[in-house]
Design an enzyme around this catalytic site. Structure first.
Site, PDB file in Angstrom:
ATOM      1  N   THR A 141       0.813  -1.222   0.000  1.00 11.99           N
ATOM      2  CA  THR A 141       0.000   0.000   0.000  1.00 11.99           C
ATOM      3  C   THR A 141       0.850   1.279   0.000  1.00 11.99           C
ATOM      4  O   THR A 141       1.874   1.346   0.672  1.00 11.99           O
ATOM      5  CB  THR A 141      -0.925  -0.022   1.239  1.00 11.99           C
ATOM      6  OG1 THR A 141      -1.654  -1.244   1.216  1.00 11.99           O
ATOM      7  CG2 THR A 141      -1.892   1.145   1.239  1.00 11.99           C
ATOM      8  N   ALA A 145      -2.120   4.357  -3.688  1.00  8.65           N
ATOM      9  CA  ALA A 145      -2.426   3.003  -4.164  1.00  8.65           C
ATOM     10  C   ALA A 145      -2.860   2.132  -2.999  1.00  8.65           C
ATOM     11  O   ALA A 145      -2.031   1.641  -2.227  1.00  8.65           O
ATOM     12  CB  ALA A 145      -1.204   2.387  -4.848  1.00  8.65           C
ATOM     13  N   GLY A 146      -4.177   1.981  -2.834  1.00 10.33           N
ATOM     14  CA  GLY A 146      -4.722   1.098  -1.801  1.00 10.33           C
ATOM     15  C   GLY A 146      -5.311  -0.115  -2.494  1.00 10.33           C
ATOM     16  O   GLY A 146      -4.592  -1.034  -2.904  1.00 10.33           O
ATOM     17  N   PHE A 173       0.907   2.160   6.191  1.00  6.33           N
ATOM     18  CA  PHE A 173       0.081   1.177   6.907  1.00  6.33           C
ATOM     19  C   PHE A 173       0.652  -0.237   6.776  1.00  6.33           C
ATOM     20  O   PHE A 173      -0.058  -1.165   6.382  1.00  6.33           O
ATOM     21  CB  PHE A 173      -1.371   1.231   6.423  1.00  6.33           C
ATOM     22  CG  PHE A 173      -2.146   2.362   7.038  1.00  6.33           C
ATOM     23  CD1 PHE A 173      -2.877   2.172   8.190  1.00  6.33           C
ATOM     24  CD2 PHE A 173      -2.117   3.628   6.470  1.00  6.33           C
ATOM     25  CE1 PHE A 173      -3.568   3.224   8.786  1.00  6.33           C
ATOM     26  CE2 PHE A 173      -2.807   4.694   7.053  1.00  6.33           C
ATOM     27  CZ  PHE A 173      -3.544   4.485   8.219  1.00  6.33           C
ATOM     28  N   ILE A 174       1.922  -0.374   7.091  1.00  6.31           N
ATOM     29  CA  ILE A 174       2.561  -1.685   6.933  1.00  6.31           C
ATOM     30  C   ILE A 174       2.614  -2.405   8.292  1.00  6.31           C
ATOM     31  O   ILE A 174       3.299  -1.959   9.225  1.00  6.31           O
ATOM     32  CB  ILE A 174       3.976  -1.541   6.328  1.00  6.31           C
ATOM     33  CG1 ILE A 174       3.897  -0.743   5.018  1.00  6.31           C
ATOM     34  CG2 ILE A 174       4.616  -2.912   6.110  1.00  6.31           C
ATOM     35  CD1 ILE A 174       2.886  -1.262   3.993  1.00  6.31           C
ATOM     36  N   ASP A 269      -4.239 -15.203  -1.979  1.00  4.02           N
ATOM     37  CA  ASP A 269      -4.970 -16.477  -1.889  1.00  4.02           C
ATOM     38  C   ASP A 269      -4.589 -17.230  -0.609  1.00  4.02           C
ATOM     39  O   ASP A 269      -5.412 -17.934  -0.020  1.00  4.02           O
ATOM     40  CB  ASP A 269      -4.655 -17.376  -3.098  1.00  4.02           C
ATOM     41  CG  ASP A 269      -5.210 -16.798  -4.393  1.00  4.02           C
ATOM     42  OD1 ASP A 269      -6.012 -15.842  -4.314  1.00  4.02           O
ATOM     43  OD2 ASP A 269      -4.831 -17.294  -5.473  1.00  4.02           O
ATOM     44  N   ARG A 272      -5.692 -14.488   2.686  1.00  2.00           N
ATOM     45  CA  ARG A 272      -7.094 -14.126   2.971  1.00  2.00           C
ATOM     46  C   ARG A 272      -7.808 -15.139   3.882  1.00  2.00           C
ATOM     47  O   ARG A 272      -8.526 -14.726   4.800  1.00  2.00           O
ATOM     48  CB  ARG A 272      -7.856 -13.897   1.659  1.00  2.00           C
ATOM     49  CG  ARG A 272      -7.494 -12.565   1.058  1.00  2.00           C
ATOM     50  CD  ARG A 272      -8.105 -12.265  -0.283  1.00  2.00           C
ATOM     51  NE  ARG A 272      -7.676 -10.929  -0.691  1.00  2.00           N
ATOM     52  CZ  ARG A 272      -7.702 -10.473  -1.938  1.00  2.00           C
ATOM     53  NH1 ARG A 272      -8.155 -11.218  -2.923  1.00  2.00           N
ATOM     54  NH2 ARG A 272      -7.298  -9.245  -2.196  1.00  2.00           N
ATOM     55  N   GLU A 395      -5.989  -6.701   3.347  1.00  2.00           N
ATOM     56  CA  GLU A 395      -5.974  -7.882   2.460  1.00  2.00           C
ATOM     57  C   GLU A 395      -7.149  -7.862   1.496  1.00  2.00           C
ATOM     58  O   GLU A 395      -7.742  -8.900   1.190  1.00  2.00           O
ATOM     59  CB  GLU A 395      -5.986  -9.175   3.282  1.00  2.00           C
ATOM     60  CG  GLU A 395      -4.755  -9.388   4.131  1.00  2.00           C
ATOM     61  CD  GLU A 395      -3.497  -9.459   3.296  1.00  2.00           C
ATOM     62  OE1 GLU A 395      -2.701  -8.510   3.372  1.00  2.00           O
ATOM     63  OE2 GLU A 395      -3.318 -10.425   2.557  1.00  2.00           O
TER      64      GLU A 395
HETATM   65  C1  FAD Z   1      -4.308  -1.539  10.322  1.00  2.00           C
HETATM   66  C2  FAD Z   1      -3.940  -1.712   8.876  1.00  2.00           C
HETATM   67  C3  FAD Z   1      -2.924  -2.586   8.534  1.00  2.00           C
HETATM   68  C4  FAD Z   1      -2.540  -2.720   7.201  1.00  2.00           C
HETATM   69  N1  FAD Z   1      -1.490  -3.555   6.881  1.00  2.00           N
HETATM   70  C5  FAD Z   1      -1.018  -3.555   5.616  1.00  2.00           C
HETATM   71  C6  FAD Z   1       0.179  -4.290   5.284  1.00  2.00           C
HETATM   72  O1  FAD Z   1       0.762  -4.987   6.108  1.00  2.00           O
HETATM   73  N2  FAD Z   1       0.659  -4.192   4.008  1.00  2.00           N
HETATM   74  C7  FAD Z   1       0.046  -3.440   3.052  1.00  2.00           C
HETATM   75  O2  FAD Z   1       0.547  -3.379   1.929  1.00  2.00           O
HETATM   76  N3  FAD Z   1      -1.107  -2.757   3.325  1.00  2.00           N
HETATM   77  C8  FAD Z   1      -1.635  -2.786   4.583  1.00  2.00           C
HETATM   78  N4  FAD Z   1      -2.775  -2.077   4.873  1.00  2.00           N
HETATM   79  C9  FAD Z   1      -3.438  -1.313   3.826  1.00  2.00           C
HETATM   80  C10 FAD Z   1      -4.728  -1.972   3.362  1.00  2.00           C
HETATM   81  O3  FAD Z   1      -4.443  -3.126   2.629  1.00  2.00           O
HETATM   82  C11 FAD Z   1      -5.538  -0.924   2.574  1.00  2.00           C
HETATM   83  O4  FAD Z   1      -6.083  -0.047   3.541  1.00  2.00           O
HETATM   84  C12 FAD Z   1      -6.624  -1.549   1.734  1.00  2.00           C
HETATM   85  O5  FAD Z   1      -6.069  -2.198   0.637  1.00  2.00           O
HETATM   86  C13 FAD Z   1      -7.624  -0.514   1.203  1.00  2.00           C
HETATM   87  O6  FAD Z   1      -6.979   0.533   0.582  1.00  2.00           O
HETATM   88  P1  FAD Z   1      -7.356   2.049   0.956  1.00  2.00           P
HETATM   89  O7  FAD Z   1      -7.392   2.127   2.446  1.00  2.00           O
HETATM   90  O8  FAD Z   1      -6.468   2.964   0.216  1.00  2.00           O
HETATM   91  O9  FAD Z   1      -8.852   2.230   0.471  1.00  2.00           O
HETATM   92  P2  FAD Z   1      -9.352   2.617  -1.001  1.00  2.00           P
HETATM   93  O10 FAD Z   1      -8.773   1.704  -2.002  1.00  2.00           O
HETATM   94  O11 FAD Z   1      -9.140   4.074  -1.199  1.00  2.00           O
HETATM   95  O12 FAD Z   1     -10.880   2.314  -0.867  1.00  2.00           O
HETATM   96  C14 FAD Z   1     -11.789   3.173  -0.170  1.00  2.00           C
HETATM   97  C15 FAD Z   1     -13.174   2.551  -0.268  1.00  2.00           C
HETATM   98  O13 FAD Z   1     -13.566   2.424  -1.662  1.00  2.00           O
HETATM   99  C16 FAD Z   1     -13.889   1.068  -1.957  1.00  2.00           C
HETATM  100  N5  FAD Z   1     -13.443   0.729  -3.309  1.00  2.00           N
HETATM  101  C17 FAD Z   1     -12.217   0.954  -3.857  1.00  2.00           C
HETATM  102  N6  FAD Z   1     -12.187   0.487  -5.120  1.00  2.00           N
HETATM  103  C18 FAD Z   1     -13.415  -0.055  -5.374  1.00  2.00           C
HETATM  104  C19 FAD Z   1     -13.987  -0.718  -6.489  1.00  2.00           C
HETATM  105  N7  FAD Z   1     -13.309  -0.905  -7.621  1.00  2.00           N
HETATM  106  N8  FAD Z   1     -15.271  -1.141  -6.399  1.00  2.00           N
HETATM  107  C20 FAD Z   1     -15.983  -0.966  -5.243  1.00  2.00           C
HETATM  108  N9  FAD Z   1     -15.485  -0.339  -4.137  1.00  2.00           N
HETATM  109  C21 FAD Z   1     -14.208   0.088  -4.208  1.00  2.00           C
HETATM  110  C22 FAD Z   1     -13.132   0.252  -0.929  1.00  2.00           C
HETATM  111  O14 FAD Z   1     -13.728  -1.014  -0.733  1.00  2.00           O
HETATM  112  C23 FAD Z   1     -13.237   1.135   0.306  1.00  2.00           C
HETATM  113  O15 FAD Z   1     -14.472   0.929   0.922  1.00  2.00           O
HETATM  114  C24 FAD Z   1      -3.207  -1.975   6.187  1.00  2.00           C
HETATM  115  C25 FAD Z   1      -4.263  -1.116   6.538  1.00  2.00           C
HETATM  116  C26 FAD Z   1      -4.632  -0.981   7.855  1.00  2.00           C
HETATM  117  C27 FAD Z   1      -5.769  -0.039   8.189  1.00  2.00           C
END
Ligand code: FAD
Length: 418
Positions: A141, A145-146, A173-174, A269, A272, A395
């Site tokens: 992340t 790029a989420g 957020f790693i 895979d 999750r 995830e």
């Molecule tokens: C406590 C914590 C630990 C974490 N640990 C890790 C880690 O170890 N390594 C790592 O790489 N990341 C980690 N993350 C990051 C996590 O994987 C991301 O928060 C997650 O992928 C969502 O990305 P975002 O928060 O940017 O949300 P966004 O992608 O911005 O999404 C925001 C909202 O829009 C929705 N949305 C987005 N795209 C679509 C779509 N195409 N269709 C429908 N709905 C959509 C999402 O479901 C969400 O509800 C962690 C996050 C947290 C909070």
């Protein structure tokens, strides 16, 4: 594929051991660690390390053994099944502390999914030996790029003079990023692009070892839930790593190929179903607590009565049980498929989406049913409600996992359905 609902004795015994640790070591400090976010569960880490280290050693030996010999000696594989039940029990103890577990964790999933045999040995052996606990983390992340992982901007450039990769970029957020880099022998698997124009095919995983110059922890998050866990931002500034630290094939496939990204999918895979297992543990904690409190008030749950004869509270409790049971069955299926070596993307996303939703609803309902007492900090129910939500976020969020499910069932590509 036929799935046995009979849990092997060995798995049950390990689950009982994990549950004893959860009850005796994790629960007693649950509130304290929740209120002191950046303190770490030292007792849990110390006690679980030798267990995880020995498990990792067995797992590595098994990976090295010829497949026929391995299955002849040990019977059917149950690596992921054992992890599923352990994760469930430890998360029942405390989900945040469980995440601090010293192991390769997501880095291990990535290395197992895409690493060569030599890389598996080189990077995972450290988690199978020594007296000091070690951590692995996976960094995908970024600020921009989420869910849309193909938007990552971190780069890896090859220096032809030194044959080293140079990493630049920011990861946020790693989980366990701070722990992994603080201890010698820790590792972070970092996803970066070697060729932005190639899209997903240009995305590759790289192993950065603790002590490597050019990587720093820039922020420790203050979170809503799982506050005992370590969540940090990492910045890579001309961070040089050996050429051989790129996991799997360094070649970028032709435009449109998703081969690089397939490594990320294979990692998900495997991870999750384990996230789903963690959600089940938190849900069970809340459900058990509610039933115990209701019993004290003289409210039993009659399982032999028709639905229309039940009170609203009894129906709510039955609904909580049904939601968790559905999530459990999906998780069991996704996990069993992993152990069988079958492709489980659909099932892993189903389990994760269902468990994330179920634990969110179940813990909210628990707070609701317990009234004011459910909302204050005398009991842990409000904490479990906060700990639950992350299962619907990391995830792959609930929505993203449902998208994966729809794509798999309808046979659409990610371009056709996004
Ligand atoms: C406590 C914590 C630990 C974490 N640990 C890790 C880690 O170890 N390594 C790592 O790489 N990341 C980690 N993350 C990051 C996590 O994987 C991301 O928060 C997650 O992928 C969502 O990305 P975002 O928060 O940017 O949300 P966004 O992608 O911005 O999404 C925001 C909202 O829009 C929705 N949305 C987005 N795209 C679509 C779509 N195409 N269709 C429908 N709905 C959509 C999402 O479901 C969400 O509800 C962690 C996050 C947290 C909070």
């Amino acid at each position: 594929m036929a799935i046995s609902f009979e849990i092997p004795e060995r798995v049950k015994q390990e689950q009982m051991m994990a549950q004893a640790l959860a009850d005796g070591i994790m629960r007693p400090v649950s509130r304290e660690l929740d209120e002191n976010e950046h303190a770490r569960p030292v007792d849990f880490i110390t006690m679980i390390w030798p267990v995880l280290r020995d498990q990792q050693a067995r797992q590595l030996d098994r990976l090295k053994a010829p497949p026929a010999e391995a299955s002849e000696k040990k019977g059917p594989r149950s690596t992921y099944l054992r992890m599923m039940f352990q994760v469930e029990a430890l998360s029942h103890g405390d989900a945040g502390q469980y995440l601090c577990m010293p192991s390769a964790l997501l880095a291990g999933s990535a290395i197992e999914a895409v690493g060569t045999p030599e890389q598996k040995e080189r990077f995972l052996r450290r988690f199978a030996e020594g007296d000091d606990p070690k951590w692995g983390a996976m960094a995908m992340t970024e600020p921009n790029a989420g869910s849309d992982t193909k938007a990552i901007e971190a780069t890896a450039t090859l220096d032809p003079d030194t044959n080293e990769w140079i990493l630049n970029g920011e990861k946020i957020f790693i989980t366990n990023g701070g722990l992994a880099l603080a201890e010698s022998d820790g590792i972070v698997v970092v996803w970066a692009t070697v060729d932005k124009s190639a899209g997903r095919a240009g995305m590759k995983p790289f192993v950065v070892e603790a002590g490597t110059p050019g990587v720093s922890v820039t922020k420790a998050e203050i979170k809503h839930g799982i506050r005992a866990s370590d969540t940090v931002s990492l910045v890579f500034n001309d961070c040089r790593i050996p050429f051989d630290n790129i996991l799997g094939d360094p070649e970028v496939q032709q435009e449109g190929s998703r081969k690089g990204f397939k490594g990320a999918m294979a990692t998900f895979d495997a991870s999750r179903p384990l996230v789903a297992a963690g959600a089940l543990g938190v849900g069970r904690a809340a459900l058990e607590f509610v039933k115990k409190r209701l019993k004290k008030e003289g409210i039993a749950i009659p399982y032999d009565q028709p639905h229309h004869k039940l009170t609203a509270i009894q129906r709510d409790v039955l609904e909580m049980e049904a939601q968790l049971k559905a999530a459990y069955l999906l998780t069991l299926r996704a996990t069993a498929m992993l152990d069988e070596g079958q492709r489980n993307s659909l099932e892993a996303s189903m389990a994760k989406a269902k468990a994330g939703k179920a634990v969110t609803q179940v813990t909210q309902k628990a707070v609701e049913l317990l009234g004011m007492q459910g909302y204050n900090r005398d009991w842990l129910v409000e904490k479990w409600m906060r700990d639950a939500k992350i299962n619907d976020i990391y995830e792959g969020t609930g929505q993203i996992n449902l998208l994966v499910v729809a794509r798999r069932i309808l046979e659409y590509s990610s371009r056709e359905l996004n």
